[in-house]
Design an enzyme around this catalytic site. Structure first.
Site, PDB file in Angstrom:
ATOM      1  CD  GLU A  60      -9.590  -2.087  -1.040  1.00 19.52           C
ATOM      2  OE1 GLU A  60     -10.366  -2.212  -0.078  1.00 19.52           O
ATOM      3  OE2 GLU A  60      -8.737  -2.937  -1.345  1.00 19.52           O
ATOM      4  CG  ASP A  92      -1.772  -1.228   1.358  1.00 12.21           C
ATOM      5  OD1 ASP A  92      -2.042  -1.876   0.339  1.00 12.21           O
ATOM      6  OD2 ASP A  92      -2.156  -1.555   2.495  1.00 12.21           O
TER       7      ASP A  92
END
Length: 317
Positions: free
Chosen positions: A181, A16
């Site tokens: 997301e 991420d």
């Protein structure tokens, strides 16, 4: 002379990634889940060579953790810089939800958490418009019979409070997209670009993008979506499950993208987890093209021709 970018950029457990540029300096953070200290932060001057300069969350009061939730804790940090202050926004999925910490210098010290009341979902991000107003993007929905969406709200970064209405702005490129997301907003040539991950974080992971003339939409999905995926290469590809990305513009106007991916081996095993990768980006007809010319992620790219000084350009206080 330009450098060579070697993938993975950060080998091993660095999922991420989020990146920002401040002058000639680049800063990057990654998820840390239930590990302490949390959110490692890295510095580079050339995008190829990265040095860890600390952790954003290095005090117990910043990082309450449940020791039994191995995949809980800190999800998907975003790092941004605005008018002399660094901001890191993220989710603690076990304790308190979404929060922001700030620092005058990337090495810290970083503030205690500013918890954002009413900010549902995960994977928050921050964006400043040309008029100085700040915006929060996050996820919402996903319950029984409810489509998960990306939502937007103005945010007061003095009081650390959401301002006005929440607006659902996009649900992803695919019909009933799985897990839209990790939203990030950018403004390029008068358009607002919303880039998100969808498809989950495994084999079908991908990155998609939409744009709008107004920050609240309506957002037009790019016909070339996904702009980043390896799922079409099958389960024997050397690089898999690419997605959860962040864009950065360089001093010379060129662009790069950082994202997570894995290197399967011995079948479809990924014991090194989700690693940080990088690829060049060009803009064509108003849309970003990742890894132009091949459309797949390579292990090496020619990098930018940038100064690689050891001294950081953030002035001492």
């Amino acid at each position: 002379m330009s450098v060579t970018l070697q993938n993975p950029l950060l080998p091993g457990f660095y999922p991420d990634p989020s990146i920002c540029r401040v002058g000639d300096d680049f800063y990057m953070v990654t998820s840390s889940f239930s590990y302490y200290p949390g959110v490692p932060i890295f510095h580079s001057r050339d995008l190829a060579h990265w040095e860890q300069i600390g952790h954003v969350l290095d005090r117990p009061e910043q990082l309450p953790l449940d020791p039994y939730a191995i995949s809980g804790g800190i999800f998907a940090p975003t790092i941004r810089y605005h008018e002399g202050l660094f901001y890191m926004i993220t989710t603690n999925v076990n304790h308190g939800g979404n929060f922001i910490v700030t620092a005058e210098r990337p090495e810290g010290p970083w503030s205690d958490p500013h918890w954002i009341a009413g900010a549902e979902g995960i994977d928050p991000s921050l964006f400043w418009d040309d008029d100085g107003r700040a915006y929060y993007t996050g996820t919402c929905g996903g319950g029984p019979g409810e489509r998960q969406m990306i939502w937007l709200s103005e945010i007061d970064l003095v009081k650390f409070e959401l301002v006005g209405e929440k607006t659902k702005i996009w649900g992803g490129a695919m019909e009933n997209a799985a897990w839209p997301e990790a939203p990030h907003l950018y403004k390029v040539n008068g358009y607002y670009y919303l880039m998100i991950a969808e498809g989950g974080t495994e084999h079908f992971h991908s990155e998609t993008i939409a744009r709008a003339k107004q920050i609240t939409g309506p957002y037009e999905s790019y016909r070339g979506n996904p702009i980043l995926t390896q799922r079409h290469l099958g389960m024997k590809a050397a690089i898999a499950n690419t997605g959860h990305a962040d864009l950065v513009e360089l001093q010379d106007g060129s662009w790069y993208i950082v994202f997570l991916a894995s290197r399967p081996y011995g079948g479809y095993h990924k014991n090194l987890g989700r690693e940080t990768f990088i690829a060049p980006v060009v803009w064509e007809e108003g849309w970003p093209i990742v890894s132009p010319g091949t459309g797949r992620i390579e292990f090496t790219y020619e990098g930018p021709d940038l100064p690689a000084f050891a001294v950081k350009s953030i002035p001492e206080k």
